[in-house]
Design an enzyme around this catalytic site. Structure first.
Site, PDB file in Angstrom:
ATOM      1  N   ASP A 126       6.085  13.205  15.490  1.00 49.29           N
ATOM      2  CA  ASP A 126       5.541  12.252  16.440  1.00 49.29           C
ATOM      3  C   ASP A 126       6.670  11.442  17.085  1.00 49.29           C
ATOM      4  O   ASP A 126       7.637  11.074  16.418  1.00 49.29           O
ATOM      5  CB  ASP A 126       4.561  11.321  15.712  1.00 49.29           C
ATOM      6  CG  ASP A 126       3.700  10.516  16.647  1.00 49.29           C
ATOM      7  OD1 ASP A 126       3.076  11.111  17.536  1.00 49.29           O
ATOM      8  OD2 ASP A 126       3.649   9.279  16.494  1.00 49.29           O
ATOM      9  N   GLU A 137       6.726  16.301  19.647  1.00 44.01           N
ATOM     10  CA  GLU A 137       5.794  15.552  20.493  1.00 44.01           C
ATOM     11  C   GLU A 137       6.626  14.909  21.600  1.00 44.01           C
ATOM     12  O   GLU A 137       7.341  13.929  21.377  1.00 44.01           O
ATOM     13  CB  GLU A 137       5.051  14.507  19.662  1.00 44.01           C
ATOM     14  CG  GLU A 137       3.940  13.787  20.406  1.00 44.01           C
ATOM     15  CD  GLU A 137       4.439  12.548  21.124  1.00 44.01           C
ATOM     16  OE1 GLU A 137       4.473  12.559  22.376  1.00 44.01           O
ATOM     17  OE2 GLU A 137       4.794  11.578  20.441  1.00 44.01           O
ATOM     18  N   ASP A 154      -5.134  10.826  19.881  1.00 46.25           N
ATOM     19  CA  ASP A 154      -5.093   9.552  20.603  1.00 46.25           C
ATOM     20  C   ASP A 154      -5.894   9.585  21.905  1.00 46.25           C
ATOM     21  O   ASP A 154      -6.058   8.541  22.549  1.00 46.25           O
ATOM     22  CB  ASP A 154      -3.644   9.172  20.938  1.00 46.25           C
ATOM     23  CG  ASP A 154      -2.887   8.634  19.735  1.00 46.25           C
ATOM     24  OD1 ASP A 154      -3.543   8.106  18.816  1.00 46.25           O
ATOM     25  OD2 ASP A 154      -1.653   8.728  19.721  1.00 46.25           O
TER      26      ASP A 154
END
Length: 487
Positions: free
Chosen positions: A289, A336, A389
């Site tokens: 991430d 990401e 998200d």
């Protein structure tokens, strides 16, 4: 090789235990196998914080004990059948229920376990994980001793600062509580290995997720403060976030302490190497991430109320990532790389050979050359309709105005009548080597099934329905997988 998979966190499996656990995985594994999906993607499996977010954990290494299979403990004779039955009366997602009953279960199991001689695999687990396990288990015991307060607020300054005499004092005083948390991690590890074998037997690979930062109130920061940007009294000097953008006029103030990369370099990045090594034990593929922070990261002075006044600082770069690649050559990594990304981030990603991410929901600005359009994907990427998200695809579609919907129809040729299934089909037929669908989109769920809305409370509560794994859904997904050449 072209392949596909499904994103669904274990806590979102249908369950009567408050959250999904390893006891609830079998039906979903059958669903993946029967529809010829080769990947199952999860969110982080470390312990959650007080709002149940898996992205702000008290440990970068420990497993989330809420995921432990209580049925397995009962089968081993470690808990009573009545204790097990009482833990299975929840209706839907209920973290409070899950936490309360899992504590009862694990305390009872620990008491029974202590009456037996330590097994060989228990001793080996403790030895192999000593780098983080001793500090984490003591940290948990201390948190309970000091009423759940953040470690900076513990009433004894000597243990806050890890004075050797205080460390010895509390290790002795809290020995049983410390051993309880070691036991919990041992059970998690044992059950996770069994889970991995089951996935392997069914031809399914596991994609894990690692947040780039750790929580300030964590065993990692307390036990290794020299690796973070802290002041002499061990408060953060600089914290993480992202600057203002289209989505947030104040930016996002995450508050995680930043790494002291110079200090980490002195021991050849040992903490990070071991952290990724733990992930390599748990998963086949690892999603990192906020990958861009390795190229450049946003630093905000501690105490700021918003992220407006931060600054970009050059990251640790390829030198560090090369160490990770060399240490774990068999671990596939997904970067990401979403958001406002400079070319230097993409160059770093490509130099490492990592796959980036493509999100269909970001594609429809009217530009036919938009890199997020399925028809524009390169082969070496991992493509999604949305992430955890984002809203579900039905929810996203419902939020668009008429002009935006017409743009989607015009560029992609969809009708919008069953928008998530239409876009899943386009995703499957793209050039991307790997595509991942969320179960919410396969089920055609609306915004009520959204997993997370960044910057808000009350998230992480999505629990799938048993009907989402129906024979009809298996047949539809199987046909798509075969037709798109992703078997």
């Amino acid at each position: 090789m072209r392949a596909s998979g499904v994103l669904l966190h274990i806590t979102s499996l249908p369950s009567q235990s408050g959250v999904g656990t390893l006891a609830d995985v079998n039906r979903f594994i059958d669903f993946l196998r029967e529809s010829k999906q080769q990947y199952w993607q999860l969110l982080p499996i470390t312990p959650c914080d007080f709002v149940n977010s898996p992205y702000a954990s008290p440990s970068a290494f420990a497993g989330n004990t809420l995921l432990i299979d209580a049925d397995e403990l009962a089968a081993e004779g470690l808990i009573d059948e009545n204790t097990l039955l009482r833990s299975k009366t929840a209706r839907g997602n209920d973290y409070g229920y899950a936490i309360y009953h899992k504590e009862i279960i694990l305390r009872e199991a620990f008491e029974a376990f202590n009456k037996r001689d330590p097994s060989k695999d228990y001793v080996e687990f403790c030895r192999a994980n000593s780098f983080w396990l001793e500090d984490y288990s003591l940290f948990c015991a201390l948190k309970k001793h000091f009423g759940g307060k953040s470690w900076l607020e513990w009433d004894d300054e000597e243990i806050r600062l890890r004075n050797p005499s205080a460390m010895q004092k509390y290790k002795e005083a809290l020995e049983e509580e410390t051993e309880y948390h070691v036991f919990c991690q041992y059970v998690f590890d044992k059950q996770w290995r069994k889970f991995r074998r089951k996935l392997c037997d069914n031809g399914i690979k596991l994609i894990g997720d690692i947040p780039i930062y750790v929580a300030y109130d964590s065993a990692d920061v307390w036990s290794k403060p020299h690796l973070f940007k802290l002041t002499k009294d061990r408060r953060p000097s600089l914290v993480a976030g992202v600057p203002p953008d289209y989505f947030s006029e104040d930016g996002q103030l995450w508050g995680n302490p930043l790494y002291d990369w110079d200090a980490m370099k002195k021991d050849d990045y040992e903490w990070w190497i071991k952290r990724v090594g733990k992930c390599a034990e748990l998963f086949d593929v690892l999603r990192i991430d906020h990958f861009r922070a390795f190229d450049s990261y946003y630093a905000i002075k501690y105490g700021e109320k918003t992220a407006r006044n931060g600054r970009w600082i050059k990251g640790v770069g390829y030198e560090f990532l090369k160490r990770i690649i060399n240490a774990y050559p068999d671990l596939t990594i997904i970067a990401e790389d979403l958001g406002d990304i400079p070319n230097s981030v993409l160059e770093l990603r490509d130099k490492c050979g990592f796959a980036g991410m493509k999100i269909v929901q970001f594609a429809y600005d009217g530009n036919p050359n938009n890199a997020f359009l399925p028809q524009n994907y390169p082969e070496h990427c991992v493509a999604y309709l949305g992430t955890h998200d984002n809203d579900t695809t039905v929810g996203w579609w419902n939020s668009l105005n008429d002009w935006q919907r017409d743009t989607v129809r015009r560029i992609s040729g969809v009708t919008g009548e069953r928008i998530s299934l239409e876009l899943i089909t386009q995703l499957a037929n793209s050039r991307s080597e790997l595509v991942i669908y969320s179960l919410q989109d396969i089920a055609e769920d609306d915004s009520s099934s959204r997993m997370n809305t960044p910057g808000t409370l009350g998230c992480w509560k999505y629990m799938s329905k048993r009907g989402d794994l129906s024979a009809e859904k298996v047949k539809w997904l199987l046909n798509l997988t075969v037709q798109s050449g992703r078997c």
